[in-house]
Design an enzyme around this catalytic site. Structure first.
Site, PDB file in Angstrom:
ATOM      1  N   LEU C  65       0.835  -1.208   0.000  1.00 16.71           N
ATOM      2  CA  LEU C  65       0.000   0.000   0.000  1.00 16.71           C
ATOM      3  C   LEU C  65       0.867   1.254   0.000  1.00 16.71           C
ATOM      4  CD1 LEU C  65      -2.634  -1.243   2.592  1.00 16.71           C
ATOM      5  CD2 LEU C  65      -2.782  -1.334   0.110  1.00 16.71           C
ATOM      6  N   PRO C  66       0.272   2.417  -0.289  1.00 17.80           N
ATOM      7  CA  PRO C  66       1.097   3.623  -0.462  1.00 17.80           C
ATOM      8  C   PRO C  66       1.750   4.171   0.808  1.00 17.80           C
ATOM      9  CG  PRO C  66      -1.029   3.876  -1.573  1.00 17.80           C
ATOM     10  CD  PRO C  66      -1.122   2.642  -0.729  1.00 17.80           C
ATOM     11  N   THR C  96       6.075   0.450   2.333  1.00 20.53           N
ATOM     12  CA  THR C  96       7.100   1.228   3.031  1.00 20.53           C
ATOM     13  C   THR C  96       6.396   2.239   3.918  1.00 20.53           C
ATOM     14  OG1 THR C  96       8.753   0.943   1.304  1.00 20.53           O
ATOM     15  CG2 THR C  96       9.007   2.849   2.735  1.00 20.53           C
ATOM     16  N   LYS C 171      15.051  -0.214   5.652  1.00 25.28           N
ATOM     17  CA  LYS C 171      14.665   0.448   4.398  1.00 25.28           C
ATOM     18  C   LYS C 171      14.924   1.947   4.456  1.00 25.28           C
ATOM     19  CE  LYS C 171      12.411   1.155   0.424  1.00 25.28           C
ATOM     20  NZ  LYS C 171      10.986   1.061   0.114  1.00 25.28           N
ATOM     21  N   LYS C 246       9.065  10.881  -0.110  1.00 23.68           N
ATOM     22  CA  LYS C 246       8.270  10.168   0.910  1.00 23.68           C
ATOM     23  C   LYS C 246       9.190   9.359   1.830  1.00 23.68           C
ATOM     24  CE  LYS C 246       5.720   6.015   1.615  1.00 23.68           C
ATOM     25  NZ  LYS C 246       5.462   4.687   1.051  1.00 23.68           N
TER      26      LYS C 246
END
Lengths: 295, 295, 295, 295
Positions: C65-66, C96, C171, C246
């Site tokens: 998902l975003p 993420t 990450k 982001k």
């Protein structure tokens, strides 16, 4: 009244020379561009055919040049003015240059018995025209005492910053703070407006609070907040972004020589260089506001 | 005179409450630390056993808490004060918190017919004690008109920043500019002194020139330049570096939400975090000067 | 072969799901956009009418998902999937998101006896299509052992980063370093070329020297240096600048929570936001090169 | 075998000269410190009493000096070596200096028919000792062809960066990227560890992913991650932080001359100067890790 050689009649030098003329001084003037000489000649100055010609009868030499290398070229070396000036001449070197170069010129002048002050200005072309410049002066106090009436014909605040080169150091320190707080103000204006505040209201709150600074007082970068600020006139007039980049470069050169860490000053320089890459170097330095808004 | 519930009696809240007492208001006060309650009780406040107890008879609620999560915890949720307050109560939420959290609390208050203002302060503990705080207020103008006498008992400058959350936005904008110009001033002081200038002279030149800002006016970070500044008292008193880091964090949170780029503000936060890693978080925020000098 | 519910069929999710289908797994798929469901249905997946429908018979749930809020919305709360999944279900959460949000979802899953891994990926859409993604996995080692064949159907390098949330931490650390070294490489390329070096020569020298990094190896930001890099295709394809912004925002959120100072990472975020203000958010993140050259 | 004058026998120059001796060349060596001359004399070099004495019979001159001013002093001016060398002498100038200074020395050499290469190295003292240095060479390709065997006696990778000065440009570009990625890696290591990751695990994940860079490959700044890295030996050995600050200063000088914006490189310099203020200039440059952890 002094017999003054004035060398360098650019955006700053020309109105400075004009104010000296108005105060009754005798000026012999030189610039690489004849048009500037002609303009002042019409107002009563004596035109010179070269820098050497300008200084022939001078008691005082005033120079206002673009950068360190021009000042070195004018004064130093076998053909430099310092070799041609008579002992006791007073030199007011008003260019904004590297402190180290200013110190070199000071030392060369001292060896020849010439009294020199480094005296960079702030106040921009408007201050030069109005005779309200600030002079930050490096050199001996007694030389400054002698030169003070001349500075007062061109400016309002005359600061004795310290010994030789101190005027330049004060200038780069001041302009570095100025650049950083201009950018900080621009960031805050953009962030506040994006979060729903009226620009005028936000500007006024910060101006009266602990965020207050000269840019909020006189020179708000958000268009429309201050009627007479460059930001409200398409970022025209004022102090060009490329000149601010030059001064920030001198500050970094100074920091490099003394081993100082100036993260904010260094970042300010990099952001101004980004602006220059965008072709905005000729606009007023408050145009840095546009980095932080959609264009 | 109002019946006020005052919740949060820390370094700021306690002197603010005291000034309201002095102005003749009736206060019922609560804090998680009983000592603070006891101290105000001796001065005429009514002690409360809980936040809910404090608000039982209140026309006005004033809160001064450390961070967003405490404000959310106090007002929102099933057990939050908003569910217990009677319609028409006036709430002055004076904590410095994220604008988004302030907006959430506003919206919850509106749904319950409660009049709320976000009203973070600047001026530090000295301003709180002297009753000279600045309030930056978000919310309806007519609610502010009603609350103004209460703010004036605690402060001097009362700004209406805009609608709900605007007080917090103005505060983070202001404090971000403050932090950046404190660091810029500290960089310049260190660089100027390393290049031979007298700190007092450099400070005065910049103060009167385009580098002028609030830190040069009131709060110079170089020891000895201003007798009463924290820098001259071992960086004690004033506004702790860790609180400045907190405010800069709120500014970054705000910038993140609105997509703003604030390179100077972001760098200021990182430099304050370096200071905190060095164990200087409890010292006045002008201690950032020490990053730029040999220790 | 597992019975898998796959939720989130965007640029990354769709090719990941396709690779699972190719490996012989049974997939029931859901996305808010029906077109993506239809596309996979043609390739053998079972279409679902909702996330709840998708998981009805699932042994495994995979989500892509975003952002944090979507993951919270999908799994948590009264209507969240965690309340609907049977004990023992394996959940691979590949979005993420903020480490703290990942930890919250982990804890909620543990309370319900559901085995969950946070497993963000790197490798971009090309890696997703080719099945060569890198997975950075947080959670119990024995759960990862069980999930490994599924990850291997979608990727090549499967790292166990540590306990719950560790995948997300790895990450953001990795992508922060990536962003910084991309910008550093772009700065150096621009400076070298401006000083007369051939871009290909400079790139090769740095690649083989101590300046070597992944961007010099695979993804040079200077057009024409690498035939297949986005820079040589008008900065199309690859990993969008707005997604890098982001991830850098998540890194700053993480640093804020743990009190870390990351000056380079913070500056990278601000520079990407400048790019976004210039309307370049949809281009590959190596377009940051254009900040440093005249446009 | 050539008759070589080797001037400058510091931490780098001495082992470089030794490798030339081992390869069978005849060396006449000079340094301001007699101890270094004596050391090499014991190994078969001929001692010189001055730089002029060293070059008397030389076909080749190799110099390895600390900074721009030493190189200017050695080669330029009335007493400079360029006035004393015979036409056709080959000069390998291996110091790391400002590109502009390198170009000046090149031009002076060309006027006198002397073949010169600017050839700064990377690889540190370990690479100098092992004969595995990287040379980045500026000047004519045919001169490099002639000099190649000499470089190969001292190094492994010999890059032709471009025309005169290009070796220095490549070096400052490379080292700027190196410094930035060292700091970025240090930030990420500190942030990852503060969030619960094992340093070795995080380092390995980034090394194999898009965050991969030379510091993760060979020179991890977190103590204990790599047994032989300076970080695991108290930040001793390796490449001193003050030398990295010097190289970053050259990079900023280069950027200033060409008008480049390098925000990351500029910030790296400022952070290294903070380290130097903390008295860590003599430690390996990976000690920048300590900025980001509690000390």
């Amino acid at each position: 009244m002094s017999q003054i050689a004035f060398i360098g009649l650019g955006h700053m030098g020309l109105p400075m020379a004009r104010n000296l003329l108005k105060a009754g001084h005798h000026l012999k003037v030189f610039d690489l561009l004849p048009a500037a000489i002609d303009e002042l000649a019409k107002e009563g100055a004596q035109p010179a055919s070269s820098a050497l010609d300008a200084i022939a009868q001078a008691d005082v030499v005033i120079s206002m040049l673009p950068a360190s290398r021009h000042v070195e070229g004018l004064y130093l070396g076998a053909d430099g003015l310092l070799n041609a000036l008579k002992t006791g001449t007073l030199v007011l070197e008003c260019s904004t240059i590297a402190p180290q170069v200013a110190r070199n010129v000071h030392h060369a002048a001292q060896e020849r018995g010439i009294e020199l002050l480094d005296a960079p200005v702030s106040g921009g072309t408007a201050g030069a025209a109005a005779g309200t410049l600030t002079f930050m002066v490096g050199g001996a106090a007694k030389v400054l005492a002698k030169a003070r009436p001349l500075f007062e014909a061109m400016g309002r605040n005359i600061f004795h910053a310290g010994p030789e080169g101190a005027g330049q150091v004060a200038k780069v320190c001041n302009n570095q703070v100025l650049a950083v707080q201009m950018i900080a103000t621009a960031e805050a204006m953009a962030m506040g407006v994006a979060n729903g505040l009226e620009p005028v209201v936000l500007a006024e709150i910060m101006r009266q609070s602990s965020g207050g600074n000269w840019t909020l007082e006189k020179y708000n970068p958000w268009p429309g907040v201050m009627e007479n600020a460059p930001a409200s006139k398409g970022y025209s007039g004022g102090f060009m972004a490329e000149l601010m980049a030059k001064d920030l470069g001198l500050a970094q050169e100074t920091a490099q020589a003394s081993g100082n860490s100036t993260p904010m000053g260094a970042l300010a320089l990099q952001l101004y260089r980004l602006l220059l890459k965008q072709g905005k170097g000729k606009q007023d330095f408050s145009v840095v506001q546009q980095l932080f808004t959609e264009q």
